[in-house]
Structures are given as C-alpha cells and as structure tokens.
Enzyme design. Structure first.
Site, PDB file in Angstrom:
ATOM      1  N   ARG A 140       0.798  -1.233   0.000  1.00 20.22           N
ATOM      2  CA  ARG A 140       0.000   0.000   0.000  1.00 20.22           C
ATOM      3  C   ARG A 140       0.822   1.270   0.000  1.00 20.22           C
ATOM      4  O   ARG A 140       0.263   2.349   0.018  1.00 20.22           O
ATOM      5  CB  ARG A 140      -0.973  -0.004   1.175  1.00 20.22           C
ATOM      6  CG  ARG A 140      -1.863  -1.191   1.076  1.00 20.22           C
ATOM      7  CD  ARG A 140      -3.153  -1.146   1.808  1.00 20.22           C
ATOM      8  NE  ARG A 140      -3.680  -2.490   1.651  1.00 20.22           N
ATOM      9  CZ  ARG A 140      -3.327  -3.512   2.421  1.00 20.22           C
ATOM     10  NH1 ARG A 140      -2.555  -3.337   3.458  1.00 20.22           N
ATOM     11  NH2 ARG A 140      -3.772  -4.702   2.163  1.00 20.22           N
ATOM     12  N   GLY A 200      -1.580 -11.582   8.016  1.00 13.78           N
ATOM     13  CA  GLY A 200      -1.547 -13.043   8.145  1.00 13.78           C
ATOM     14  C   GLY A 200      -2.414 -13.574   9.269  1.00 13.78           C
ATOM     15  O   GLY A 200      -2.125 -14.615   9.846  1.00 13.78           O
ATOM     16  N   GLY A 201      -3.528 -12.871   9.567  1.00 14.69           N
ATOM     17  CA  GLY A 201      -4.381 -13.204  10.708  1.00 14.69           C
ATOM     18  C   GLY A 201      -5.101 -14.540  10.617  1.00 14.69           C
ATOM     19  O   GLY A 201      -5.664 -14.998  11.595  1.00 14.69           O
ATOM     20  N   GLU A 202      -5.093 -15.194   9.449  1.00 21.18           N
ATOM     21  CA  GLU A 202      -5.736 -16.517   9.404  1.00 21.18           C
ATOM     22  C   GLU A 202      -4.698 -17.635   9.408  1.00 21.18           C
ATOM     23  O   GLU A 202      -4.984 -18.753   9.035  1.00 21.18           O
ATOM     24  CB  GLU A 202      -6.704 -16.694   8.234  1.00 21.18           C
ATOM     25  CG  GLU A 202      -6.461 -15.920   6.984  1.00 21.18           C
ATOM     26  CD  GLU A 202      -6.970 -14.501   7.118  1.00 21.18           C
ATOM     27  OE1 GLU A 202      -7.986 -14.316   7.791  1.00 21.18           O
ATOM     28  OE2 GLU A 202      -6.330 -13.600   6.571  1.00 21.18           O
ATOM     29  N   TRP A 252      -2.809  -4.868   9.419  1.00 19.81           N
ATOM     30  CA  TRP A 252      -2.282  -4.726   8.067  1.00 19.81           C
ATOM     31  C   TRP A 252      -2.724  -3.475   7.333  1.00 19.81           C
ATOM     32  O   TRP A 252      -2.434  -3.340   6.152  1.00 19.81           O
ATOM     33  CB  TRP A 252      -2.616  -5.967   7.258  1.00 19.81           C
ATOM     34  CG  TRP A 252      -4.034  -6.433   7.381  1.00 19.81           C
ATOM     35  CD1 TRP A 252      -4.533  -7.319   8.289  1.00 19.81           C
ATOM     36  CD2 TRP A 252      -5.146  -6.046   6.560  1.00 19.81           C
ATOM     37  NE1 TRP A 252      -5.876  -7.513   8.098  1.00 19.81           N
ATOM     38  CE2 TRP A 252      -6.276  -6.748   7.048  1.00 19.81           C
ATOM     39  CE3 TRP A 252      -5.299  -5.185   5.480  1.00 19.81           C
ATOM     40  CZ2 TRP A 252      -7.549  -6.607   6.471  1.00 19.81           C
ATOM     41  CZ3 TRP A 252      -6.558  -5.045   4.919  1.00 19.81           C
ATOM     42  CH2 TRP A 252      -7.666  -5.747   5.412  1.00 19.81           C
ATOM     43  N   ASN A 270      -9.063  -9.876  12.342  1.00 18.05           N
ATOM     44  CA  ASN A 270      -9.895 -10.976  12.830  1.00 18.05           C
ATOM     45  C   ASN A 270      -9.136 -11.920  13.765  1.00 18.05           C
ATOM     46  O   ASN A 270      -7.929 -12.062  13.680  1.00 18.05           O
ATOM     47  CB  ASN A 270     -10.402 -11.786  11.635  1.00 18.05           C
ATOM     48  CG  ASN A 270      -9.249 -12.382  10.838  1.00 18.05           C
ATOM     49  OD1 ASN A 270      -8.678 -11.719   9.996  1.00 18.05           O
ATOM     50  ND2 ASN A 270      -8.872 -13.622  11.119  1.00 18.05           N
ATOM     51  N   ASP A 313     -14.856 -13.082   9.841  1.00 13.01           N
ATOM     52  CA  ASP A 313     -13.649 -12.521   9.215  1.00 13.01           C
ATOM     53  C   ASP A 313     -13.796 -11.020   8.959  1.00 13.01           C
ATOM     54  O   ASP A 313     -13.394 -10.516   7.926  1.00 13.01           O
ATOM     55  CB  ASP A 313     -13.327 -13.256   7.902  1.00 13.01           C
ATOM     56  CG  ASP A 313     -11.956 -12.871   7.339  1.00 13.01           C
ATOM     57  OD1 ASP A 313     -11.168 -12.218   8.061  1.00 13.01           O
ATOM     58  OD2 ASP A 313     -11.675 -13.200   6.173  1.00 13.01           O
ATOM     59  N   ASP A 315     -12.247  -8.273   9.904  1.00 17.01           N
ATOM     60  CA  ASP A 315     -11.104  -7.484  10.369  1.00 17.01           C
ATOM     61  C   ASP A 315     -11.522  -6.025  10.505  1.00 17.01           C
ATOM     62  O   ASP A 315     -12.239  -5.513   9.665  1.00 17.01           O
ATOM     63  CB  ASP A 315      -9.960  -7.453   9.346  1.00 17.01           C
ATOM     64  CG  ASP A 315      -9.479  -8.792   8.871  1.00 17.01           C
ATOM     65  OD1 ASP A 315     -10.299  -9.542   8.344  1.00 17.01           O
ATOM     66  OD2 ASP A 315      -8.285  -9.048   9.003  1.00 17.01           O
ATOM     67  N   ARG A 340     -16.334  -3.042   8.672  1.00 15.90           N
ATOM     68  CA  ARG A 340     -16.675  -4.212   7.872  1.00 15.90           C
ATOM     69  C   ARG A 340     -17.979  -4.855   8.352  1.00 15.90           C
ATOM     70  O   ARG A 340     -18.701  -5.476   7.572  1.00 15.90           O
ATOM     71  CB  ARG A 340     -15.512  -5.208   8.002  1.00 15.90           C
ATOM     72  CG  ARG A 340     -15.120  -5.850   6.708  1.00 15.90           C
ATOM     73  CD  ARG A 340     -13.652  -6.213   6.759  1.00 15.90           C
ATOM     74  NE  ARG A 340     -13.448  -7.609   6.359  1.00 15.90           N
ATOM     75  CZ  ARG A 340     -12.273  -8.129   6.025  1.00 15.90           C
ATOM     76  NH1 ARG A 340     -11.184  -7.392   6.028  1.00 15.90           N
ATOM     77  NH2 ARG A 340     -12.173  -9.396   5.676  1.00 15.90           N
TER      78      ARG A 340
END
Lengths: 540, 242
Positions: A140, A200-202, A252, A270, A313, A315, A340
């Site tokens: 980004r 990489g939260g999952e 992120w 999440n 999910d 986030d 979200r």
C-alpha cells in the site's frame, strides 16, 4: 615535489568541484515537521493519507465541479506486474516533483511526477514459499522521512531505501513469513519512529504493531494485539497459551496519528480461525478493535471492540479518520470508522467513549449498538443478509468532508452463509475454519455519504457489483472514487451527482486517489490493474 | 504459490556440463540481439553486461531465473515463457561466462585508502551506505571488476561511462545550465539526477537544449592527483569495505 602535487591537487579540486559546490544544499527530504504540516504544501503528498488525520481531504480547488468534466489522462505508468486476485493498492508519495511508488510483488519506483517516467526501479527477490504473501501479493505504499523511504515486504520484512537511488539502506525481519506472516501496509512515520503492522491473521500468527528507529533500524517497541497469558485482555480468551500465541489480530492497514495527544490509532484484524470459534470462547481482545497507543512507548491508552467474538472474518483494519467537530453542541475530538460489520462509528478519541454506531448497509449481524457501545448481536442470515467476509466496506480509504460533515465511503451490499468447520491448523497454511457461500446475484456496491452526527444516508451512487475502491475528496466540493467495473469517477460532495468518469480498463481495487499541484497544475492519480494514471484538466 | 513460477532456488542442472552449452545456443538465438553474442551487453539499447551480474551479492540462480521468466517491467527486457529447464540452461550458460572480479587481495593500505576515498570520492560514491549518489555505489565494485579496469575507470572515467550515469547538460529557458546524469529519457521528457544529487524530471518543451556530454561527471584522477600507489590504497579500501 610533494608541495607541487598538493597544489595541483587543489587546482583540480577547484575546477571540478565548481558545479558541485552546492552539495550541502542538496534536498534533505521531508522532516517530521513537514509531515505534521500535512496538506499545507500543495506540492507534496508525504504520507499514506496525505496527512496524519486519515480524512483524505485535500485543500486543493483548481479542479472543481465546473471544470472536472475536462479531466483527461496526461500520462500512464505501467508497473508490468500483475496482482493475482487483488489490485494495485498503493498510495504514491510525492515530494519535489518525484513520486515514490510501491507495486505488487514488492516492486518499487521513483517516477517523474510530470511524465510518469522512472528514475529508478527496485524489485525484491522474494522466496518461492511465501505464505499469506502469495495469496495477497500487494503493497500500500512507502513511508518517507528525510531521504529515506520505508517499505514492508511479503516475506514480512521492513526495508529502508535511499530515495535518490533506490538502494537498500537496511532491512529487518518483522516475523517469520513461513509461519504465515506477511506485510502490506504503508509504514507510518511519527517523529523518530517508523510504525508498521503485520498481515496473516488466518495463520498461526499473533498480531503486533512495531516501531523502529529510522536510522539504526532497531526496534523501539512492540504492541501485541493478542495479550499474553495473564495480561489484561487475556480474560477474553480461553486460558490456553497455545491459542493466544496464534490468536490472529493482524494490523495490516495504516493507522492515523493525533500529535496533540501523541496517540496513534490503529485497526486490528480478525481472530484466528476466522469462522470456527469452538476453541476461542470470549470477546477475543483486541481482535476487530481500534487501539489508541502512546506513540513513544506503544502503551495501550484505550481500545474499542467493534465486533466482539467475530465469526465472519470482519477485520477492523480500516483507516481511523480523525476530526475535531461539534458534537451535540460541544467541541469533540473524534475518530470515525466505517466498519466491515456494517456499522458506522463515532468515538471520542481522547477517551475512547462510544458516541454513535449506526448501520450503513443492510447488515443483519447486530440489531443495534447499545448505549454502552456493545452490539446487540443477532448474527442471523435468516433475517436477510449477513455481509460476506469481505464485509460491508473494507480497508480501502474513506474520506471525511469537513464543511458538509459527511463521511463518504464505498459500501458493499452482499449476502453470505457461513458454515464453520474445525480447521487443520497447520503451520504456513491458512486457517479460515469453514466455508462461506456468497450469493453473488444479490451483491452490489455503492458510494455512500453519511451524516456523521446521525449516521443517516445523505446520498448514494450505486455500482453494479460490490466494490473495493477507495475515496478521496477535495475542498472544491469533489469526491473521487473508483469501482469494480474499472471506472474512476468524480462526484459532487454535496449531492452525490456523478460529474465525470473514465474507464481505466480493470477494477480499481484497494486504492484511493491522491492529488497535488505541480507547475501550477492540479493532478489526480489513481492506480488500477497494472497502470498508474495521472489526470489534469489540460495537457501540461 | 507466489506469482513467481521458478520451481526451486537451486539450478537443478548446475552439475550438468551440457546445460551451459545448450543454454549458449538458446542465448545466441533469443538474447544476443540485445545482450550481444558475448553477453557483454549493448550500450546503445541499455542491455546490460550479463557477465558481471553474478558478482553482485543479490544475484542468485533463482533471481536470474525470475528475471528471465518475467522480464524487467518498464524496460525492453521481455518476459520469456520458456520451459523451466531451458531457463535453467540459460542460467547455467550465464554462470559459465560470468566474470570473476578482483579475487586476489590488492596490495595497498586500506586505512590510507579510506582517507583518500573520503577526500576525493565519497561526495559522489557510496560505500556501506555512506557517501553521495551521483556515481554508482562502490561497495562491491571490486567483486565485479579487475584492478586494472578499475584503475582505468579512475584515470579516465569518460572512456566507458556506466549505464544510468550518462552525463547531460540541460539548458533552461532562462539560460540556466543544469548538469546531471540521465536516469531515463523519451522523445518528450528527460529524468536526471542533478549535480546536487536531486532527482528532477523535465519536459523537453520547457528546455532550450538537451546536451548529451561525452565527458563523465567524474573527474579524471591523473598521476599528479592520485599516484598509482594512492589508487591501490583506495581499491584496497573498497575491497575491505564488505
């Protein structure tokens, strides 16, 4: 003999140094004071949102509702690198006529802002066994301080570059990418710190926000978004160090900063696994929250959790938007978030006090947000539609239009059914914990303007499909936004009337426009697919 | 899976002598038009000398594989959809023609060399992140070029001017003259680093003249300025820098 040599040497020095005697005046690059000055110099765009507030509201007025229809592309830059499944999400930075741009797959460039031609290009040699970084090979943008640039990488490093040459000055590992970590956000430079978050939260990860010394590259502090055993917040998790150590909570997306309070505001992602929750009863702090941290120490000042015990999910990695407004007759320093989960929030940013939470989509996740700030969760798709895992909006920036008190964001109306399932929980593998069935027929997108005092919808412009484009506004009364069909558009901020559009050829995904003055001409830039296009009302 | 499609980090054909030969044939058919039959590059189209590539620490078999497969965005270096094995053969070939730099230790005094370097060179060149940027970073130059070649570069910089450092003088409308090195140019615009080490872009329509110079922005260091011994000391310093 020796003396002759010496004097010859001196003469030589004098002659060939003539054009270079002004080295000491060479541009030092922006200081922290320049970053604090934000939009006051229209020839600059120095940080992700243009200033620390996250409002993405530029004071420029040359392009206005009357002449906006004359906007035309004046140059296009081709990145030459595609982004599987995502988009070119970057925000370029501008200083002294040079754009500093990051690309997908950790490419980066310095471009001539007049023509889009490049001064240098950087490309990172990425390992072949990227984990989360392979599924979202995005970036980004840069952070900038002095002649240094900062960029995070898909293999979870923070790098510093010399902005004049693109040479790497230093790099530091943030976390082990092979576990599932990656990094995609644009570093936030605050004072003598480069502040970064992690993706990489999952995966089997534990989120954090880190501050680094820009010169030495040493880490100054870390805030863990998932508490350790016994730490405050751990009571919202099962008493199991294993679960806490991989609780997710990515960071992120960029944060914003209030210099008066010296607080940074940052969204947290999440819990892990995303949909399956049997082994993580409780609210799961600080997932899906906003945290306010002391910029010097990283200490938590306050937090507010938007989605306690998330199973969708959702986030909360949104740009926190800071504004000083009149709230029920009193001046208030607030932070606003379009979430979200489908609700728009206004919080007091000094204390974290909940002021407003109203839905901006047809979310059926919660009936309402109670006066105590806690949602009355229904989470029931049978009543209508739950937002899909991409949410009612996402990380792409919204804008705040101060004079009109409008919060303008890209909303997604979607319909999804979640079927949780115990995940395998393997190192380096994603851990969603279930399957989501999205009813694509029912989905659409919209640019929506909300009254920040009530959350009421003031106007909207609908798009054919759920959209991932960010938003920017200018003081001349314009809103710039992109859609999933590839249109880059300008709207009247007051009415939502569409005033101009340009088909870029592919979806605008994750990016929001920037604008600046150069040689007396106002430019607007938007990345789309593999192109970065600059627009102006006449050819320069 | 990443976007990059190389199957592994290590060239599976590295030990096979046939690979370099086969790679050479592919090279002459597919690459030589740009990089030259000897892989030493063609200056006029900015296709680099590939025999120097492996002396850079960041160049690995896998990174060269990727560049060949994906090309270099923003340049004329195209992507190549060859089978993996053929790309590995090209890598083997490029390894076989790679030039070793100055491997033997240069005879000189690195401490004195550092002083001379700081006095004469560091305003334009970086070593280990210190110094200027008008000329190339010299931290690893001794890996890439021989002692003789480097001495020649210092004595007579204009004989071969490094790619992306071509000297130029821009004459502005008010008759100002801006010197710098060319980073990029097209028919209508030019992007330079000026002699103050600032990146600057110009539309040619805003300039009176663009003069491509033959004389490098690096001064010639003649015997009377730096003796042969001085140069050896400087090179010894550069060699010890990393």
């Amino acid at each position: 003999m020796k003396t002759t040599l010496q004097s010859n040497f001196c003469i030589a020095v004098v002659i060939w140094l003539l054009p270079t005697t002004t080295f000491s005046q060479s541009i030092e690059g922006p200081s922290f004071e320049d970053l604090l000055a934000g939009f006051s110099d229209p020839n600059r765009w120095l940080t992700y949102s243009g200033d620390y507030s996250g409002t993405r509201h530029s004071p420029l007025t040359q392009i206005n509702p009357t002449n906006v229809e004359e906007l035309r592309p004046v140059w296009t830059f081709q990145s030459g690198t595609t982004t599987r499944g995502r988009g070119w999400e970057t925000t370029p930075l501008l200083d002294e006529g040079v754009l500093y741009v990051t690309g997908s797959n950790n490419l980066a460039w310095a471009l001539d802002a007049r023509t889009g031609r490049s001064f240098w290009q950087y490309r990172r040699n990425l390992p072949d066994d990227l984990t989360y970084g392979a599924s979202a090979p995005v970036n980004r943008g840069f952070g900038m301080l002095g002649n240094q640039l900062f960029m995070v990488t898909l293999d979870a490093h923070l790098m510093s570059f010399d902005r004049r040459t693109g040479e790497v000055l230093w790099e530091r590992e943030l976390a082990d990418y092979q576990i599932g970590y990656s990094a995609t956000m644009a570093p936030l430079v605050v004072g003598n710190k480069v502040i970064v978050g992690i993706s990489g939260g999952e995966y089997q990860t534990r989120g954090f926000i880190d501050a680094f010394d820009p010169v030495s590259g040493e880490r100054i502090w870390r805030f863990n978004t998932i508490p350790g055993p016994g730490e405050p917040g751990s009571e919202t998790w099962p008493n199991d160090p294993q679960i806490l150590a991989q609780g997710g909570g990515g960071t992120w997306m960029n944060g914003s900063y209030d210099p008066d309070l010296n607080l940074i505001y940052w969204g947290v992602g999440n819990p892990n696994p995303d949909y399956y929750d049997e082994n993580r009863p409780g609210d799961n702090l600080y997932t899906d929250s906003i945290v306010a941290l002391d910029a010097n120490t990283g200490e938590l000042r306050w937090h507010y959790q938007f989605t306690p015990h998330d199973v969708n999910d959702w986030d909360s990695n949104h740009m926190p938007v800071l504004a000083n407004i009149e709230w029920e007759g009193e001046p208030r320093r607030v932070v606003m978030v379009g979430n979200r989960n489908g609700f728009f929030y206004v919080l007091d940013r000094v204390s974290g006090e909940f002021l407003l939470g109203e839905p901006f989509t047809a979310t059926t996740w919660a009936r309402e947000i109670g006066d105590d700030g806690r949602p009355i969760i229904v989470n029931d798709g049978s009543l209508g539609c739950l937002p899909d895992p991409w949410g009612s909006t996402n990380f792409y920036p919204p804008t705040f239009f101060p004079g009109l008190d409008l919060f303008i964001l890209t909303a997604r109306e979607t319909c999804a059914t979640y079927v949780p399932e115990l995940p395998a929980n393997t190192r380096g593998q994603s851990n969603f914990g279930g399957t989501v069935f999205i009813d694509a027929e029912q989905g659409y997108g919209a640019l929506r303007a909300l009254d920040i005092h009530t959350g009421n919808l003031e106007w909207e412009f609908t798009y054919p499909s759920p959209t991932f484009g960010g938003v920017m506004s200018t003081a001349s009364g314009l809103v710039f936004a992109g859609d999933h069909e590839g249109n880059f558009m300008a709207f009247s901020a007051a009415t939502g009337e569409n005033l101009w559009h340009y088909q870029t050829g592919t979806r605008i995904w994750g990016a929001a426009a920037i604008t600046y003055m150069l040689d007396g001409l106002q430019y607007v830039l938007i990345p789309s697919g593999t192109t970065l296009t600059a627009f102006a009302t006449r050819m320069p | 899976m990443s976007e990059f499609t190389s199957a592994q980090e290590v060239n599976p054909l590295a030990a096979d002598p046939r690979a370099a030969r086969a790679g050479g044939s592919i090279f002459r058919a597919q690459c030589a038009t740009c990089h030259g039959a000897d892989a030493k590059g063609i200056q006029s189209i900015e296709a680099p000398d590939l025999t120097l590539m492996f002396t850079r620490s960041e160049s690995t078999d896998a990174s060269v594989f990727r560049v060949i497969r994906e090309g270099v965005p923003g340049s004329i270096m195209p992507p190549h959809a060859f089978p993996d094995a053929e790309i590995w053969m090209l890598v083997s070939y490029l390894r076989s023609v790679a030039i070793a730099g100055t491997s033997a230790q240069i005879d000189g005094d690195p401490r004195r060399g550092m002083t001379l370097f700081n006095l004469n060179c560091s305003r334009c060149h970086r070593v280990d992140n210190l110094g200027g940027s008008l000329g190339p970073d010299l931290s690893t130059i001794t890996n890439r070029r021989s002692q003789d070649a480097l001495t020649n570069s210092i004595r007579n910089p204009s004989a071969v001017i490094a790619r992306r450092y071509k000297p130029v003088t821009l004459v502005t409308e008010d008759n100002g003259r801006i010197q710098g090195t060319v980073k990029s140019e097209d028919a209508f615009s030019i992007q330079i680093m000026d002699s103050n080490q600032v990146l600057r872009g110009f539309r040619k329509s805003s300039l009176q003249e663009v003069i491509h110079e033959d004389i490098s922005l690096m001064p010639s260091f003649t015997e009377s300025v730096l003796s042969g011994e001085d140069i050896d000391d400087v090179l010894r310093f550069l060699q010890s820098a990393r």
